[in-house]
Design a protein around this motif. Structure first.
Motif, short mmCIF file in Angstrom:
data_model
loop_
_atom_site.label_atom_id
_atom_site.label_comp_id
_atom_site.label_asym_id
_atom_site.label_seq_id
_atom_site.Cartn_x
_atom_site.Cartn_y
_atom_site.Cartn_z
N SER A 1 43.95 53.46 42.68
CA SER A 1 45.08 54.23 43.20
C SER A 1 45.99 53.42 44.14
O SER A 1 46.98 53.95 44.65
CB SER A 1 44.56 55.47 43.96
OG SER A 1 43.84 56.32 43.10
N PHE A 2 45.64 52.16 44.35
CA PHE A 2 46.46 51.34 45.24
C PHE A 2 47.62 50.72 44.47
O PHE A 2 47.43 50.06 43.45
CB PHE A 2 45.62 50.23 45.86
CG PHE A 2 46.43 49.22 46.64
CD1 PHE A 2 47.16 49.61 47.76
CD2 PHE A 2 46.48 47.89 46.24
CE1 PHE A 2 47.92 48.69 48.47
CE2 PHE A 2 47.22 46.96 46.95
CZ PHE A 2 47.94 47.36 48.07
N PHE B 1 42.27 42.47 64.58
CA PHE B 1 41.86 43.16 65.80
C PHE B 1 41.59 44.64 65.59
O PHE B 1 41.48 45.41 66.53
CB PHE B 1 42.93 42.99 66.89
CG PHE B 1 43.11 41.57 67.34
CD1 PHE B 1 42.06 40.66 67.23
CD2 PHE B 1 44.33 41.14 67.85
CE1 PHE B 1 42.23 39.34 67.63
CE2 PHE B 1 44.49 39.81 68.27
CZ PHE B 1 43.44 38.91 68.15
N CYS B 2 41.50 45.02 64.31
CA CYS B 2 41.19 46.43 63.99
C CYS B 2 39.87 46.49 63.22
O CYS B 2 39.82 46.99 62.08
CB CYS B 2 42.32 47.05 63.17
SG CYS B 2 43.87 47.20 64.06
N SER B 3 38.83 45.95 63.79
CA SER B 3 37.53 45.91 63.12
C SER B 3 37.02 47.32 62.85
O SER B 3 37.34 48.27 63.57
CB SER B 3 36.52 45.14 63.97
OG SER B 3 36.35 45.75 65.22
N ARG B 4 36.23 47.43 61.77
CA ARG B 4 35.64 48.69 61.32
C ARG B 4 36.67 49.66 60.74
O ARG B 4 36.36 50.80 60.45
CB ARG B 4 34.85 49.38 62.46
CG ARG B 4 33.71 48.53 63.01
CD ARG B 4 33.01 49.25 64.14
NE ARG B 4 31.96 48.42 64.71
CZ ARG B 4 30.70 48.38 64.28
NH1 ARG B 4 30.35 49.14 63.25
NH2 ARG B 4 29.81 47.62 64.86
N ARG B 5 37.89 49.20 60.56
CA ARG B 5 38.91 50.03 59.94
C ARG B 5 39.53 49.25 58.78
O ARG B 5 39.44 48.03 58.70
CB ARG B 5 39.99 50.42 60.95
CG ARG B 5 39.47 51.21 62.14
CD ARG B 5 40.57 51.46 63.14
NE ARG B 5 41.65 52.26 62.57
CZ ARG B 5 42.84 52.43 63.16
NH1 ARG B 5 43.09 51.86 64.32
NH2 ARG B 5 43.77 53.17 62.58
N GLY B 6 40.19 49.95 57.87
CA GLY B 6 40.88 49.28 56.79
C GLY B 6 39.96 48.41 55.96
O GLY B 6 38.91 48.86 55.50
N TYR C 1 46.36 51.18 53.27
CA TYR C 1 45.85 52.09 52.24
C TYR C 1 44.36 52.36 52.46
O TYR C 1 43.90 53.51 52.39
CB TYR C 1 46.07 51.46 50.86
CG TYR C 1 45.30 52.12 49.74
CD1 TYR C 1 45.72 53.32 49.18
CD2 TYR C 1 44.14 51.52 49.23
CE1 TYR C 1 45.01 53.93 48.15
CE2 TYR C 1 43.42 52.12 48.21
CZ TYR C 1 43.86 53.31 47.66
OH TYR C 1 43.15 53.91 46.65
N LEU C 2 43.60 51.31 52.74
CA LEU C 2 42.15 51.47 52.91
C LEU C 2 41.80 52.26 54.17
O LEU C 2 40.77 52.94 54.22
CB LEU C 2 41.47 50.10 52.94
CG LEU C 2 41.55 49.30 51.62
CD1 LEU C 2 40.98 47.90 51.80
CD2 LEU C 2 40.83 50.04 50.51
N LYS C 3 42.65 52.19 55.17
CA LYS C 3 42.43 52.98 56.38
C LYS C 3 42.37 54.48 56.06
O LYS C 3 41.64 55.24 56.70
CB LYS C 3 43.55 52.74 57.39
CG LYS C 3 43.47 51.43 58.15
CD LYS C 3 44.65 51.35 59.13
CE LYS C 3 44.65 50.04 59.89
NZ LYS C 3 45.82 49.98 60.81
N LYS C 4 43.16 54.89 55.09
CA LYS C 4 43.31 56.31 54.77
C LYS C 4 42.22 56.83 53.83
O LYS C 4 42.12 58.05 53.64
CB LYS C 4 44.68 56.55 54.14
CG LYS C 4 45.84 56.16 55.04
CD LYS C 4 47.16 56.28 54.30
CE LYS C 4 48.32 55.81 55.17
NZ LYS C 4 49.61 55.85 54.43
#
Length: 225
Positions: A91-92, A13-18, A215-218
């Motif tokens: 870096s993850f 439910f957080c499309s376009r993020r992460g 991690y990808l969100k940032k």
């Protein structure tokens, strides 16, 4: 008690993020692959959670089904991770990586012995599968009238950290095996497994997916050229 695997609602439910960002992928066509793999994980989680009510008295088909669902989650996660740019992924780090690696070895050994190579599993010595055992059946002791006469030294328990010779008669199910090396395949040996360990493998892969998503969100596109 088997606990339900965490769903993916907070990711889906957080499309376009992460993980849904387009620029982080190796190529544009990988976006649809990522969505397909994510859907595979989501459906497998739903099926695992639905199956819990059937595991009090499991049949072989239920046992195999649960193992396969967890393997699908594992493989789909690994496919997702490989879709992202290597410079970004370098870096993850997952804070439970050592635990995940043990879980991966465990489910790979279970899958091999139960599904893929029951008569010749020899690549998982940590779990006793070094070619010595041949799996001829998978069942519980509940429906085995001879279980009361089984010697404790013939019963092992397979845990995430390896094979334990503890005579545990309370495992959820058992591999019925013969050993060529130990007794020339004269007597049954029993390797017990528990569903909570198998479900734990799914849990930890889902946890890593959430950590990857955070991690990808940032990550910012301007930081990568």
């Amino acid at each position: 008690m088997i606990e339900k695997v965490r769903n993916l609602n907070d990711i889906c439910f957080c499309s376009r993020r992460g993980i849904y960002k387009h620029w982080i992928l190796n190529q544009k066509s990988d976006y649809q692959k990522m969505c397909d793999y994510l859907q595979k994980i989501n459906f497998s989680i739903q099926d695992l959670n639905s199956e819990i009510s059937n595991l009090d008295e499991p049949h072989m088909r239920s046992i195999i089904y649960v193992i396969i669902l967890v393997v699908w989650i594992q493989e789909a996660y690994e496919k997702i991770e490989n879709l992202y740019r290597k410079d970004l992924m370098s870096s993850f780090t997952y804070h439970r990586e050592a635990e995940l690696q043990n879980a991966k070895k465990y489910i790979n050994a279970i899958r091999s012995f139960a599904v893929a190579h029951p008569l010749s599993t020899n690549r998982h010595p940590q779990f006793g599968f070094d070619g010595n055992f041949i799996c001829v059946d998978i069942r519980t002791f509940q429906n085995d009238v001879t279980s009361g006469f089984i010697k404790s030294e013939f019963i092992n328990e397979l845990r995430i950290n390896g094979l334990q010779a503890n005579g545990n008669r309370d495992c959820d199910f058992y591999f019925y095996v013969y050993s060529d090396k130990d007794d020339g395949m004269r007597f049954f040996r029993y390797i017990g497994c528990n569903f909570k360990d198998i479900y734990h493998v799914a849990d930890i892969y889902v946890d890593k997916l959430y950590e990857l998503n955070n991690y990808l969100k940032k990550q910012k596109k301007n930081d990568y050229r």
